[in-house]
Design a protein around this motif. Structure first.
Motif, PDB file in Angstrom:
ATOM      1  N   GLY A 100      -0.504  -6.419  -6.732  1.00 48.06           N
ATOM      2  CA  GLY A 100      -0.317  -6.191  -8.157  1.00 48.06           C
ATOM      3  C   GLY A 100      -1.077  -7.218  -8.984  1.00 48.06           C
ATOM      4  N   GLU A 101      -1.728  -6.744 -10.029  1.00 45.75           N
ATOM      5  CA  GLU A 101      -2.515  -7.646 -10.883  1.00 45.75           C
ATOM      6  C   GLU A 101      -1.655  -8.752 -11.472  1.00 45.75           C
ATOM      7  OE1 GLU A 101      -5.309  -7.326 -14.910  1.00 45.75           O
ATOM      8  OE2 GLU A 101      -3.734  -5.839 -14.523  1.00 45.75           O
ATOM      9  N   THR A 115      -7.227  -3.965  -2.901  1.00 43.28           N
ATOM     10  CA  THR A 115      -6.995  -2.955  -3.931  1.00 43.28           C
ATOM     11  C   THR A 115      -5.987  -3.513  -4.927  1.00 43.28           C
ATOM     12  OG1 THR A 115      -7.436  -1.132  -2.403  1.00 43.28           O
ATOM     13  CG2 THR A 115      -6.158  -0.622  -4.384  1.00 43.28           C
ATOM     14  N   VAL A 116      -6.399  -3.674  -6.177  1.00 44.85           N
ATOM     15  CA  VAL A 116      -5.548  -4.275  -7.208  1.00 44.85           C
ATOM     16  C   VAL A 116      -4.962  -3.178  -8.091  1.00 44.85           C
ATOM     17  CG1 VAL A 116      -5.465  -5.864  -9.159  1.00 44.85           C
ATOM     18  CG2 VAL A 116      -6.929  -6.383  -7.185  1.00 44.85           C
ATOM     19  N   VAL A 117      -3.631  -3.199  -8.232  1.00 46.42           N
ATOM     20  CA  VAL A 117      -2.946  -2.233  -9.099  1.00 46.42           C
ATOM     21  C   VAL A 117      -2.843  -2.844 -10.495  1.00 46.42           C
ATOM     22  CG1 VAL A 117      -0.784  -0.994  -9.514  1.00 46.42           C
ATOM     23  CG2 VAL A 117      -1.661  -1.230  -7.175  1.00 46.42           C
ATOM     24  N   PRO A 118      -3.536  -2.290 -11.489  1.00 47.10           N
ATOM     25  CA  PRO A 118      -3.520  -2.862 -12.833  1.00 47.10           C
ATOM     26  C   PRO A 118      -2.099  -2.954 -13.386  1.00 47.10           C
ATOM     27  CG  PRO A 118      -5.257  -1.219 -12.640  1.00 47.10           C
ATOM     28  CD  PRO A 118      -4.405  -1.107 -11.395  1.00 47.10           C
ATOM     29  N   VAL A 176       9.934  -0.965  -1.637  1.00 46.71           N
ATOM     30  CA  VAL A 176       8.527  -0.923  -1.238  1.00 46.71           C
ATOM     31  C   VAL A 176       8.418  -0.534   0.233  1.00 46.71           C
ATOM     32  CG1 VAL A 176       6.414  -2.264  -0.938  1.00 46.71           C
ATOM     33  CG2 VAL A 176       7.792  -2.554  -3.008  1.00 46.71           C
ATOM     34  N   VAL A 177       9.295  -1.086   1.066  1.00 48.45           N
ATOM     35  CA  VAL A 177       9.304  -0.754   2.490  1.00 48.45           C
ATOM     36  C   VAL A 177       9.619   0.727   2.681  1.00 48.45           C
ATOM     37  CG1 VAL A 177      10.472  -1.190   4.695  1.00 48.45           C
ATOM     38  CG2 VAL A 177       9.877  -3.101   3.193  1.00 48.45           C
ATOM     39  N   GLN A 178      10.595   1.241   1.934  1.00 51.63           N
ATOM     40  CA  GLN A 178      10.910   2.668   2.013  1.00 51.63           C
ATOM     41  C   GLN A 178       9.722   3.520   1.565  1.00 51.63           C
ATOM     42  OE1 GLN A 178      14.771   4.085   0.636  1.00 51.63           O
ATOM     43  NE2 GLN A 178      15.483   1.985   0.453  1.00 51.63           N
ATOM     44  N   THR A 179       9.011   3.063   0.540  1.00 52.56           N
ATOM     45  CA  THR A 179       7.844   3.792   0.052  1.00 52.56           C
ATOM     46  C   THR A 179       6.762   3.843   1.134  1.00 52.56           C
ATOM     47  OG1 THR A 179       8.307   3.188  -2.253  1.00 52.56           O
ATOM     48  CG2 THR A 179       6.041   3.814  -1.715  1.00 52.56           C
ATOM     49  N   LEU A 180       6.540   2.731   1.817  1.00 52.13           N
ATOM     50  CA  LEU A 180       5.566   2.715   2.907  1.00 52.13           C
ATOM     51  C   LEU A 180       5.987   3.689   4.010  1.00 52.13           C
ATOM     52  CD1 LEU A 180       4.818  -1.122   3.193  1.00 52.13           C
ATOM     53  CD2 LEU A 180       3.362   0.644   2.202  1.00 52.13           C
ATOM     54  N   ALA A 181       7.272   3.688   4.344  1.00 52.11           N
ATOM     55  CA  ALA A 181       7.762   4.599   5.385  1.00 52.11           C
ATOM     56  C   ALA A 181       7.533   6.049   4.980  1.00 52.11           C
ATOM     57  CB  ALA A 181       9.246   4.341   5.646  1.00 52.11           C
ATOM     58  N   ARG A 182       7.822   6.376   3.724  1.00 51.20           N
ATOM     59  CA  ARG A 182       7.633   7.759   3.257  1.00 51.20           C
ATOM     60  C   ARG A 182       6.163   8.155   3.304  1.00 51.20           C
ATOM     61  NH1 ARG A 182      11.507   6.098  -1.069  1.00 51.20           N
ATOM     62  NH2 ARG A 182      13.546   6.880  -0.427  1.00 51.20           N
ATOM     63  N   ALA A 183       5.283   7.217   2.971  1.00 53.46           N
ATOM     64  CA  ALA A 183       3.848   7.515   3.002  1.00 53.46           C
ATOM     65  C   ALA A 183       3.401   7.823   4.430  1.00 53.46           C
ATOM     66  CB  ALA A 183       3.056   6.339   2.429  1.00 53.46           C
ATOM     67  N   PHE A 203       6.281  -3.683  -7.737  1.00 55.08           N
ATOM     68  CA  PHE A 203       5.684  -2.419  -8.181  1.00 55.08           C
ATOM     69  C   PHE A 203       6.691  -1.527  -8.925  1.00 55.08           C
ATOM     70  CE2 PHE A 203       3.092  -4.014  -4.762  1.00 55.08           C
ATOM     71  CZ  PHE A 203       1.797  -3.825  -5.226  1.00 55.08           C
ATOM     72  N   HIS A 204       7.534  -2.166  -9.772  1.00 57.31           N
ATOM     73  CA  HIS A 204       8.503  -1.390 -10.554  1.00 57.31           C
ATOM     74  C   HIS A 204       7.770  -0.363 -11.406  1.00 57.31           C
ATOM     75  CE1 HIS A 204      11.800  -3.806  -9.238  1.00 57.31           C
ATOM     76  NE2 HIS A 204      11.363  -4.910  -9.824  1.00 57.31           N
ATOM     77  N   GLY A 205       8.201   0.894 -11.307  1.00 54.98           N
ATOM     78  CA  GLY A 205       7.588   1.958 -12.073  1.00 54.98           C
ATOM     79  C   GLY A 205       6.269   2.444 -11.502  1.00 54.98           C
ATOM     80  N   GLN A 206       5.808   1.815 -10.425  1.00 50.39           N
ATOM     81  CA  GLN A 206       4.510   2.172  -9.848  1.00 50.39           C
ATOM     82  C   GLN A 206       4.595   2.513  -8.359  1.00 50.39           C
ATOM     83  OE1 GLN A 206       2.251  -1.344 -11.160  1.00 50.39           O
ATOM     84  NE2 GLN A 206       1.179  -0.032 -12.588  1.00 50.39           N
ATOM     85  N   LEU A 207       5.809   2.744  -7.867  1.00 49.99           N
ATOM     86  CA  LEU A 207       5.954   3.085  -6.451  1.00 49.99           C
ATOM     87  C   LEU A 207       5.269   4.410  -6.105  1.00 49.99           C
ATOM     88  CD1 LEU A 207       9.598   1.869  -5.761  1.00 49.99           C
ATOM     89  CD2 LEU A 207       7.461   0.793  -5.022  1.00 49.99           C
ATOM     90  N   PRO A 208       5.309   5.437  -6.979  1.00 48.97           N
ATOM     91  CA  PRO A 208       4.558   6.657  -6.660  1.00 48.97           C
ATOM     92  C   PRO A 208       3.061   6.391  -6.519  1.00 48.97           C
ATOM     93  CG  PRO A 208       6.197   7.106  -8.351  1.00 48.97           C
ATOM     94  CD  PRO A 208       6.148   5.615  -8.184  1.00 48.97           C
TER      95      PRO A 208
END
Length: 210
Positions: free
Chosen positions: A160-161, A183-186, A51-58, A192-197
């Motif tokens: 995450g919901e 912001t809630v991710v259904p 998740v931290v890597q995903t934030l960095a990439r964003a 966020f497995h499978g939902q990082l994108p």
């Protein structure tokens, strides 16, 4: 890690702080520096968390320099876990050394979101904080600081919901008195497995809107 990632060692109150700095595309001036805090050190949290890597990439995708670091006692960072107090010092030390001036963004995941809230509370009056991104905020386990009212327009809080580590209800209880949107991710879990994108796209959309 990529060709634009640098390994650094900074000096903190507990000793060395291990850091990775990800820069935007070569030749593109950075919009500012985003400092990102990782999840709980006693449960395997580190700056290499996905998740931290995903934030960095964003942040990098939106033209920011992204800085990840290991809290005291994690990886090559010296010291021992300090239940958030020393970790807030670590985050502020990283900001002071790698983003002493100019536009700043503060982000964190889980325990790191709690630490980020403490850092924001200390830094807000003195710094130009353009963005706040808190993911999986550990409101069930820690006393997460309320965000300054002026920070709400630049803040993104994602949860995450179906988070079974930090129940969504706990984050809503923290956000409700502030009238702070979440912001809630259904169907989303804590990691966020499978939902990082999707998580990355939410952050990118927020950064580009600001």
């Amino acid at each position: 890690m990529n060709a634009r990632t640098e390994k650094l060692q900074l000096k903190g109150a507990a000793g060395v702080i291990e850091v990775l700095r990800d820069r935007a595309a070569e030749g593109a001036p950075a919009l500012g520096v985003a400092v990102i805090a990782h999840p709980h050190p006693l449960f395997g949290g580190s700056m290499d968390n996905k998740v931290v890597q995903t934030l960095a990439r964003a942040f990098v995708a939106c033209g920011w320099t992204a800085v990840r670091f290991n809290f005291r006692g994690v990886g090559a960072s010296e010291g021992v876990h300090d239940e958030g107090r020393g970790e807030c010092e670590d985050m502020r030390a990283v900001v002071e050394q790698l983003a002493p001036e100019g536009p700043l963004a503060i982000a964190g995941f889980s325990f790191g979101a709690f630490v980020a809230s403490c850092a924001i509370d200390k830094l807000w009056a003195a710094r130009d904080i353009h963005h706040v991104v808190l993911v999986g905020t550990a409101a069930a386990r820690f006393s997460v600081a309320a965000l300054p009212a002026e920070a709400h327009e630049c803040a993104l809080v994602v949860h995450g919901e179906q988070d079974d580590t930090v129940p969504l209800a706990a984050v809503m209880d923290w956000a409700r008195p502030q009238s702070l949107p979440v912001t809630v991710v259904p169907g989303g879990g804590h990691f966020f497995h499978g939902q990082l994108p999707l998580l990355k796209s939410l952050v990118v959309r927020h950064l580009r809107a600001g």
